[in-house]
Motif scaffolding. Structure first.
Motif, short mmCIF file in Angstrom:
data_model
loop_
_atom_site.label_atom_id
_atom_site.label_comp_id
_atom_site.label_asym_id
_atom_site.label_seq_id
_atom_site.Cartn_x
_atom_site.Cartn_y
_atom_site.Cartn_z
N LEU A 95 -3.04 7.11 -4.07
CA LEU A 95 -4.13 7.46 -3.16
C LEU A 95 -5.41 7.75 -3.95
N GLN B 181 -6.73 -1.39 2.48
CA GLN B 181 -6.29 -0.99 3.82
C GLN B 181 -7.02 0.28 4.28
N ASP B 182 -7.19 1.22 3.34
CA ASP B 182 -7.88 2.48 3.66
C ASP B 182 -9.30 2.18 4.15
N GLY C 77 0.92 2.60 -3.36
CA GLY C 77 -0.38 2.75 -4.03
C GLY C 77 -0.70 4.20 -4.32
N ALA D 259 0.82 -1.22 0.00
CA ALA D 259 0.00 0.00 0.00
C ALA D 259 0.86 1.27 0.00
N GLU D 260 2.10 1.16 0.47
CA GLU D 260 2.99 2.34 0.50
C GLU D 260 3.22 2.89 -0.90
N GLU E 268 -1.01 2.35 9.68
CA GLU E 268 -2.08 3.25 9.22
C GLU E 268 -3.19 3.33 10.29
N ALA F 70 -0.56 -2.56 -5.78
CA ALA F 70 -0.34 -1.51 -4.78
C ALA F 70 -1.59 -0.65 -4.61
N ASP F 71 -2.26 -0.32 -5.71
CA ASP F 71 -3.46 0.53 -5.63
C ASP F 71 -4.59 -0.19 -4.89
N TRP G 80 -3.73 -0.42 -1.22
CA TRP G 80 -3.99 0.87 -0.56
C TRP G 80 -5.49 1.04 -0.28
#
Ligand SMILES: Nc1ncnc2c1ncn2[C@@H]1O[C@H](COP(=O)(O)OP(=O)(O)OP(=O)(O)O)[C@@H](O)[C@H]1O
Ligand SMILES: [Mg+2]
Length: 337
Positions: free
Chosen positions: A192, A240-241, A190, A187-188, A274, A233-234, A237
């Protein structure tokens, strides 16, 4: 008093020596991650067999590191459930045998009580009462905690646990097990806001959770494109978000309902940076303190079991030689100390 703690409920063999006066004297963990990695999940029979081989030498190593002799030990605490039956039986039978041989009480501990109390091992610790968010591989719970063994479950997951959702989503993204740290790392990189995932069950009242839909959402999103590093990655992210946002929304709600100004976050997902960052933001908008165990004590460990054992030792009834393990065991059924 000095307590030996043994944890074998799942895929980590954990051992610790906790001194009720001096604190944690030593702890060690033998992870089975590599053993189960080829299968993409935990194989219960392999887990139990590995605990058998690992546990006794690990206990000897921890006793040496703690500079404690068996004659100094006042009790042996072990995880009696919930967890995998075969794995639990290894810790229970060796823990009980050692307690019998050393003529001290054996203390059966609820694994989630261990997680819940784990922030008490830190110098900065909460006072009772407080709100607890337990987020692990098998559980997602909000608990109103008024004392040791006095647990009122305010909400829990209706399907997948949050850690399980991280693990399953990581698997479909081709990331390594365990999925939590892999997703956090991916995710780092990804973009946003490239995708926005739903926040399950936040649009209705209550404190229950549901995470299985997030994994399905991830699968459907991935199906739309080539699974290259950027898409992974996207999606990591966005997953996780949404997962973290959902937890934070429910925590705010539970703080509102209970009026607590202290909150504990424990269990493997409690290591997520996060989540920690977002909870720190919450603490800037209302007068609350959030307590965590150090990251290595978020996942399974013997220290939390030894600590809980120290609290329960005094209220132990006289031991019999019979014992059982409880693969399913409700946290709210525990006796108060
Ligand atoms: N940094 C992280 N971010 C998100 N999830 C994480 C992180 N580190 C670990 N996890 C997740 O935590 C879980 C493991 O936590 P833990 O060891 O507390 O669970 P468990 O013991 O398997 O389940 P339970 O305690 O419910 O029986 C895994 O699902 C893992 O993916
Ligand atoms: Mg656990």
């Amino acid at each position: 008093m000095i307590i030996l703690g043994i944890e074998t409920s799942c895929d980590d063999t954990g051992v610790a020596v906790y001194d009720t006066d001096a604190g944690l004297r030593a702890h060690a963990l033998a992870s089975q991650v590599e053993l189960h990695q080829p299968y993409g999940g935990i194989v219960p029979e392999l887990a139990a067999r590995d605990h058998i081989q690992t546990l006794r030498p690990l206990i000897m190593e921890v006793l040496i590191r703690a500079k404690v002799k068996p004659a100094q030990i006042n009790g042996v605490a072990y995880t009696a459930g919930p967890g995998l039956a075969g794995a639990l039986l290894v810790g229970a039978s060796l823990g009980r045998s050692l307690a019998w041989a050393w003529n001290v009480p054996a203390i059966d501990i609820h694994h989630m009580e261990g997680h819940l109390l784990s922030p008490m091992l830190e110098p900065n610790r909460p006072e009772f009462p407080f709100l607890a968010l337990l987020v692990s591989g098998g559980h997602t719970m909000l608990v109103d905690v008024s004392g040791v063994g006095r647990y009122d479950i305010l909400g829990s997951t209706l399907d997948d646990a949050i850690g399980e959702a991280f693990d399953k989503t990581a698997k479909l993204l081709g990331l390594e097990y365990p999925g939590g740290p892999s997703i956090a790392k991916a995710a780092e990189h990804g973009n946003l806001g490239q995708f926005r995932f739903p926040r399950p069950m936040t649009d209705r009242p209550g404190l229950d959770f549901s995470f299985s839909g997030l994994k399905t959402y991830a699968r459907n999103t991935v199906a739309e494109g080539d699974l290259d590093d950027q898409l992974v990655a996207d999606v990591a992210w966005a997953f996780q978000d949404a997962a973290v946002d959902t937890l934070v929304i429910k925590c705010r709600r539970a703080l509102e309902v209970t009026g607590h100004d202290q909150m504990v976050i424990a269990g493997g997902v409690g290591a997520n940076s996060e989540l920690r960052r977002r909870m720190a933001d919450v603490a800037t908008t209302r007068p609350i303190s959030v307590f965590y165990p150090r990251p290595e004590l978020c996942t399974d460990n013997g220290a939390m079991i030894a600590y809980a054992g120290g609290l329960r030792l005094k209220s132990m009834a006289k031991d019999s030689l019979d014992f059982t393990v409880r693969p399913r065991w409700s946290l709210s059924s525990l006796g108060a100390v």
